[in-house]
Design a protein around this motif. Structure first.
Motif, mmCIF file in Angstrom:
data_model
loop_
_atom_site.group_PDB
_atom_site.id
_atom_site.type_symbol
_atom_site.label_atom_id
_atom_site.label_comp_id
_atom_site.label_asym_id
_atom_site.label_seq_id
_atom_site.Cartn_x
_atom_site.Cartn_y
_atom_site.Cartn_z
ATOM 1 N N GLY A 102 0.691 -1.373 -0.068
ATOM 2 C CA GLY A 102 0.024 -0.127 0.049
ATOM 3 C C GLY A 102 0.588 1.192 0.042
ATOM 4 O O GLY A 102 0.339 2.283 0.572
ATOM 5 N N ASN A 103 1.817 1.729 -0.859
ATOM 6 C CA ASN A 103 2.447 2.828 -0.753
ATOM 7 C C ASN A 103 2.519 3.428 0.907
ATOM 8 O O ASN A 103 1.971 4.505 1.024
ATOM 9 C CB ASN A 103 1.428 3.796 -1.712
ATOM 10 N N SER A 104 2.982 2.631 1.619
ATOM 11 C CA SER A 104 2.605 3.079 2.866
ATOM 12 C C SER A 104 3.666 3.234 4.032
ATOM 13 O O SER A 104 3.826 2.813 5.154
ATOM 14 C CB SER A 104 1.979 1.815 3.662
ATOM 15 N N ASP A 117 -6.465 3.276 3.990
ATOM 16 C CA ASP A 117 -6.423 4.261 3.742
ATOM 17 C C ASP A 117 -7.297 5.063 3.055
ATOM 18 O O ASP A 117 -7.903 6.166 3.479
ATOM 19 C CB ASP A 117 -5.052 4.871 3.039
ATOM 20 N N ILE A 120 -3.161 0.698 2.054
ATOM 21 C CA ILE A 120 -3.731 1.715 0.976
ATOM 22 C C ILE A 120 -5.196 1.495 0.812
ATOM 23 O O ILE A 120 -5.882 2.348 0.687
ATOM 24 C CB ILE A 120 -3.012 1.800 -0.385
ATOM 25 N N ASN A 175 -4.949 0.982 -6.259
ATOM 26 C CA ASN A 175 -4.302 1.919 -6.825
ATOM 27 C C ASN A 175 -5.087 2.194 -8.161
ATOM 28 O O ASN A 175 -4.885 3.105 -8.825
ATOM 29 C CB ASN A 175 -2.858 1.670 -7.139
#
Length: 514
Positions: A88-90, A230, A227, A411
Motif C-alpha cells: 500500500g504505498n505505506s 487508507d 492503502i 491503486n
C-alpha cells in the motif's frame, strides 16, 4: 482458448485492424477538411472568430453509479489479518508542524499544490446550515459509524477531546455522547470525542478564536498504513463528508498521524484550503457555526449515491482523486487509445507484485506471457514507491492494472475512465472478491476482468492435498470464521498462474482496451 499460436495471431490481427481503421479514418477526415477549407463551403461572418469553440463534455446522468455493495461478510476487512502493510504505498514519514496563524495551538501544514478546478468531480455548492429545533445532534444508529452535526453555536476544546453545542434555547436536557470519530466505530483503540449539548445550568466556555467556516472533527489511526484502508476508511469517508464545502472547511484531527497527511497532501489540499489542526494538542476554544464530528461511511470501498450528499458516486470520487493529483481531465482517453496512431504502441499493463503472501511464484513466466500477448509490462511493487505523486502518474500512464486480490489493487483509483482491472482471485476467497474490488471498479467507470485460480494453481494444494477440507470444501472453512479464512487463504497462499488457462482473461482485457 485454442492453440497459443492461434490466440496470439488473433490478438495481432485485432491490433492491425484497429490501427488500419484509425489510419483510414484519419485520411478520410483530412480529405473532408481539405474540401471544406478550399471550397469555402461554410460561409463565415467576417467579424466572427476564426477559432472553433472548444466543447466541454457535460457529465451524463447515465454514467455508472454504485448500485450494489459489498456482502455483509466483507466486514471481515476489519480483521487483523488484513492489516498487513505489504501492498500500500505505506511508508510513514514524519511531518513538520507549524503554529496556527494567529489563534494559538498547532496545525499541520499541507504543502500548496496550487488551485485546481472543481469541474471534474461533480461538486455542488454547500448551503449554510440553520439550527433545527427538537432534533438530536448525534446519530449512533448506523452500524459502521457515529456522526454528530452541530449547527448554530459549536465550541471545540481539542486538548480535552470535547465539542460543546450551545442551543439557541438552553432548554435541552444536557445530553452527552462519546463517539469514535472514525468510519469504523467498532475499533476499540480509536480515541473517543465527547460531544455535549448544554442546558441552562451549564456555563459555555468563552471562545478564544472565532471562525466563520464549517469544521470537521475526525480520527486517523485504525488500520491506516494499508492503502485499501487508507482509502476505504479515511479518504473516501472524508470525501463524502467534506467535499460539499468546496475547500472552505477546517479539519481537526484526533489520533493525528503526520505521515498520513504528508503522504496524501494533494488530497488534503483538495479538501481544505485552511490549516489542519492537531485536535489532541490544541489549547484553544474554537467556535464555529457548523461542526461535524465523525465521518460518513456507506460500505467498504463504496458509496451509496442515495445516501450521499448531492448523490455523490464512486465515479465522482475517482475523478476527485485524479483531479487532486493533477492527472488528465475525464475526457482524455486511456493511453493506448489516446496514442492510437503510433504503430509501435502496445497496451500498457501494471503488474502489482505482492511481497509477503498471494505472490506469483512463477513471476518470470507471468511476465513472459504478458509480453507474448502483446502487453508492455510495468512491474511495480507499491510498497517501495516512495513518491506517491510520481507513482500515481505512472499508474495513469497504464491502460490496465493486474494483480492478486490485495490492497495494491486499490491503486486503480488513479486509472483513467475505461481502463481495466485484471483481478486474480486466490483459491477460497471468491466470496469477497467482487465486493472488495469488482463492484468498486465498475462503479468508478473501469472495466473489470476477474480470474479465479484453480486448486492446482495454489500452493495450498501441495501443502494439504486434494482430500483436505481446505481444498475440497472452502465453504466449510469460511463458515468456521474469519480467522481461519485469513490464516489459510489470505496469509499462507501463493499463486502459480497457469498462463494458458489465464489466456482468455487477457484476451478479454485486450478487447476492452481496443
Amino acid at each position: 482458448m485454442g492453440s497459443p499460436k492461434a490466440a496470439k495471431s488473433m490478438v495481432k490481427q485485432r491490433i492491425c485492424r484497429r490501427r488500419l481503421g484509425a489510419l483510414l479514418a484519419a485520411t478520410l477526415v483530412a480529405a473532408v477538411l481539405a474540401v471544406v477549407v478550399f471550397s469555402d463551403l461554410f460561409a463565415q461572418d467576417p467579424n466572427a472568430s476564426s477559432q472553433f469553440d472548444t466543447l466541454r463534455p457535460v457529465r451524463d446522468a447515465s454514467e455508472p453509479t454504485d448500485t450494489g455493495g459489498s456482502p455483509n461478510k466483507e466486514d471481515l476487512a476489519t480483521s487483523t489479518s488484513d492489516q498487513e502493510l505489504d501492498a500500500g504505498n505505506s511508508e510513514p514519514n514524519q511531518e513538520e508542524t507549524t503554529p496556527a496563524e494567529s489563534d494559538g495551538g498547532t496545525a499541520t501544514s499541507v504543502p500548496d499544490q496550487g488551485e485546481k478546478s472543481t469541474g471534474g468531480s461533480g461538486l455542488v455548492q454547500y448551503t449554510k446550515c440553520t439550527p433545527g429545533t427538537g432534533t438530536t445532534i448525534c446519530d449512533l444508529s448506523n452500524q459502521r459509524y457515529d456522526i454528530c452535526k452541530l449547527c448554530g453555536d459549536a465550541r471545540i476544546i481539542g486538548h480535552s477531546s470535547t465539542v460543546m453545542y450551545v442551543p439557541q434555547s438552553l432548554t435541552s436536557n444536557g445530553e452527552e455522547w462519546s463517539i469514535p470519530a472514525q468510519s469504523r466505530k467498532s475499533l476499540p483503540w480509536i480515541k473517543k470525542v465527547t460531544v455535549k449539548s448544554l442546558n441552562a445550568s451549564q456555563l459555555e466556555p468563552s471562545c478564544t478564536s472565532r471562525h466563520a467556516i464549517p469544521a470537521i472533527v475526525f480520527a486517523l489511526g485504525g488500520f491506516t498504513g494499508n492503502i485499501w484502508h487508507d482509502v476505504s476508511d479515511v479518504l473516501l469517508p472524508l470525501f463524502l463528508t467534506a467535499h460539499q464545502f468546496d475547500r472552505d472547511v477546517q479539519l481537526l484531527i484526533t489520533n493525528n498521524q503526520p505521515w498520513f497527511i504528508k503522504k496524501y497532501s494533494a488530497i488534503f489540499h483538495r479538501i481544505t484550503k485552511h490549516k489542519i489542526i492537531d485536535f489532541d494538542t490544541d489549547n484553544q476554544v474554537r467556535c464555529y457555526p457548523h461542526v461535524i464530528v465523525g465521518l460518513r461511511s456507506h460500505r467498504d470501498f463504496g458509496i451509496d449515491p442515495n445516501a450521499a450528499p448531492h448523490n455523490y458516486t464512486m465515479m465522482d470520487f475517482r475523478l476527485f482523486v485524479r483531479e487532486s493529483f493533477g492527472l488528465p481531465a475525464p475526457e482524455v482517453d486511456i493511453p493506448y487509445r489516446a496514442d492510437k496512431d503510433d504503430p509501435e504502441r502496445k497496451p500498457r499493463i501494471m503488474l502489482i507484485d505482492r511481497v509477503k503472501t498471494r505472490r506469483f511464484m512463477n513471476a518470470p513466466d507471468v511476465l513472459q506471457g504478458l509480453d507474448w500477448f502483446g502487453f508492455e509490462v510495468v512491474k511495480a511493487d507499491p510498497r517501495i514507491e516512495s513518491n506517491l505523486d510520481e507513482f500515481v502518474h505512472l499508474v495513469d500512464s497504464c491502460d490496465a492494472i493486474m494483480g492478486a486480490h490485495g490492497a495494491g489493487l486499490t491503486n486503480m483509483v488513479f486509472l483513467r475512465s475505461g481502463a481495466v482491472l485484471v483481478h486474480i482471485v486466490p483459491y477460497g476467497i471468491e466470496f469477497m472478491a467482487d465486493g472488495f474490488y469488482g463492484a468498486p471498479a465498475r462503479n468508478m467507470g473501469l472495466r473489470h476482468v476477474q480470474y479465479s485460480i484453480s486448486p492446482d494453481e495454489s500452493t495450498l494444494l501441495e501443502k494439504y492435498g486434494w482430500n483436505h477440507t481446505v481444498i475440497k470444501d472452502p465453504e466449510a472453512i469460511r463458515n468456521s470464521g474469519w480467522e481461519k479464512v485469513g490464516e489459510l487463504y489470505m496469509s499462507t497462499q501463493d499463486i502459480v498462474l497457469n498462463m494458458t488457462r489465464f489466456g482468455p482473461s487477457l484476451l478479454k482485457a485486450i478487447e476492452f482496451i481496443m
